[in-house]
Design a protein around this motif. Sequence first.
Motif, short mmCIF file in Angstrom:
data_model
loop_
_atom_site.label_atom_id
_atom_site.label_comp_id
_atom_site.label_asym_id
_atom_site.label_seq_id
_atom_site.Cartn_x
_atom_site.Cartn_y
_atom_site.Cartn_z
N ARG A 118 0.80 -1.37 -0.06
CA ARG A 118 -0.18 -0.06 -0.14
C ARG A 118 0.72 1.18 -0.04
N VAL A 119 1.82 1.27 0.90
CA VAL A 119 2.68 2.47 0.69
C VAL A 119 3.58 2.65 -0.45
N TRP A 120 4.06 1.66 -1.20
CA TRP A 120 4.74 1.69 -2.29
C TRP A 120 3.80 2.11 -3.53
N VAL A 121 2.45 1.76 -3.60
CA VAL A 121 1.43 2.26 -4.49
C VAL A 121 1.25 3.99 -4.26
N GLU A 122 1.12 4.19 -3.12
CA GLU A 122 0.93 5.47 -2.55
C GLU A 122 1.95 6.35 -2.84
N LYS A 123 3.31 6.10 -2.91
CA LYS A 123 4.38 6.80 -3.11
C LYS A 123 4.69 6.72 -4.67
N THR A 124 4.21 5.64 -5.38
CA THR A 124 4.42 5.62 -6.69
C THR A 124 3.65 6.46 -7.44
N MET A 125 2.21 6.54 -6.98
CA MET A 125 1.12 7.37 -7.60
C MET A 125 1.39 8.95 -7.38
N ALA B 124 -3.48 -3.33 -12.63
CA ALA B 124 -2.69 -2.54 -11.78
C ALA B 124 -1.56 -1.85 -12.76
N ALA B 125 -0.93 -2.41 -13.81
CA ALA B 125 -0.23 -1.88 -14.66
C ALA B 125 -0.74 -1.11 -15.39
N PHE B 126 -2.07 -1.13 -16.13
CA PHE B 126 -2.73 -0.07 -16.93
C PHE B 126 -2.95 1.00 -16.09
N LEU B 127 -3.67 0.87 -14.90
CA LEU B 127 -3.73 2.26 -13.87
C LEU B 127 -2.47 2.86 -13.77
N ILE B 128 -1.39 2.33 -13.38
CA ILE B 128 -0.21 3.03 -12.97
C ILE B 128 0.30 3.68 -14.26
N SER B 129 0.32 3.03 -15.38
CA SER B 129 0.88 3.80 -16.72
C SER B 129 -0.19 4.69 -17.50
N MET B 130 -1.48 5.05 -16.94
CA MET B 130 -2.32 5.82 -17.39
C MET B 130 -1.66 7.32 -17.36
N PRO B 131 -1.52 7.86 -18.59
CA PRO B 131 -1.10 9.22 -18.62
C PRO B 131 -2.00 10.44 -18.60
N GLU C 212 -5.44 11.75 -13.16
CA GLU C 212 -5.46 11.60 -11.73
C GLU C 212 -5.92 10.27 -11.49
N ILE C 213 -5.44 9.09 -11.23
CA ILE C 213 -5.84 7.81 -10.70
C ILE C 213 -5.86 7.70 -9.20
N PRO C 214 -6.94 7.34 -8.56
CA PRO C 214 -6.88 7.53 -7.22
C PRO C 214 -5.98 6.25 -6.81
N ALA C 215 -5.19 6.58 -5.45
CA ALA C 215 -4.19 5.37 -5.24
C ALA C 215 -4.95 3.99 -4.96
N SER C 216 -6.17 4.17 -4.26
CA SER C 216 -6.98 3.36 -3.64
C SER C 216 -7.18 2.26 -4.67
N TYR C 217 -7.68 2.69 -6.17
CA TYR C 217 -7.76 1.61 -7.02
C TYR C 217 -6.54 0.75 -7.32
N VAL C 218 -5.51 1.36 -7.24
CA VAL C 218 -4.41 0.64 -7.76
C VAL C 218 -3.77 -0.46 -6.49
N LYS D 201 -5.90 -1.64 -4.38
CA LYS D 201 -7.07 -2.77 -4.38
C LYS D 201 -6.64 -3.73 -5.42
N ALA D 202 -6.30 -3.42 -6.66
CA ALA D 202 -5.70 -4.36 -7.50
C ALA D 202 -4.47 -5.15 -7.11
N VAL D 203 -3.66 -4.50 -6.64
CA VAL D 203 -2.32 -5.11 -6.06
C VAL D 203 -2.44 -6.00 -4.81
N ILE D 204 -3.33 -5.62 -4.01
CA ILE D 204 -3.61 -6.63 -2.66
C ILE D 204 -4.40 -7.62 -3.29
N LYS D 205 -5.20 -7.29 -3.98
CA LYS D 205 -6.20 -8.83 -4.48
C LYS D 205 -5.41 -9.54 -5.25
N GLY D 206 -4.23 -9.25 -6.29
CA GLY D 206 -3.56 -10.07 -6.78
C GLY D 206 -2.52 -10.71 -5.91
#
Length: 251
Positions: free
Chosen positions: A50-57, A147-154, A157-163, A165-170
């Motif tokens: 979760r922290v990794w996704v938050e910092k990445t976004m 998660a890869a699609f969401l992170i790479s979307m140019p 503004e993508i909410p970090a919670s969306y990514v 959720k996908a990463v944790i479920k995976g």
Amino acid sequence: MNWRWKEEYLDLILVPTGLLIMFSYHLFLLYRYLRFPHTTVMGCEDHYKRVWVEKTMQLDAKDRGTAISVINSNIIASTNMTSVSLVLSSLIGTWIGSSSGKSILSSSVIYGDTRMTITSYKYISLLSCFLVAFASFVQMLRNYTLAAFLISMPHCEIPASYVQKAVIKGSNYWVIGLRALYFATTLIMWIFGPISMFISSVIMVAVLRNLDTTSTEPYLFQSRFRHQNCLMVGEELVTVNRAFGHQERTM
């Protein structure tokens, strides 16, 4: 009425007991994961992700190449495990379909029930575990791809919670797939007799108990540029310029 001990009774006693030990441990682990997540390795890993996704976004989309590489490595691992599970399922299915008569695994060396009916149950149980593992790894692949699609979307503004959720479920599907393989390991030992299956179940639970628990508190990741005596490079330049401007005005 005379009662005689038969070696077939071992399968009726030791195999359900071994499976009960495995299921009981995983129910206890699930309880700890839901109620006290930081005492389990899975809970700590979820915190770090979760922290990794938050910092990445917080980065721009063009600067998230490292994050995409991390997700791609997980996708590759999921693809490999999916292929392995599918191949093993196919081999066991072929083995069940082509088996007839006595096999080498039902020889007199094995102390237990060696009837073909029990042997079929062994193969079907193994096949079920590998199919569950296959389905879990496929779902992991689906979630990490999202998660890869969401992170790479140019330019969006993508909410970090969306990514998150996908990463944790995976990652949860990854754990389920591995647990199915752990069950398959003990069931493979059942092929060599109920005694080996029961011993492997006890050893498996002891090993997993050591691997699944942790006493280390999860680290609270703070930006290294936000300490009291440290500034980001841009902030340092602004501070220096303001200091020079203040000196010029006082001279």
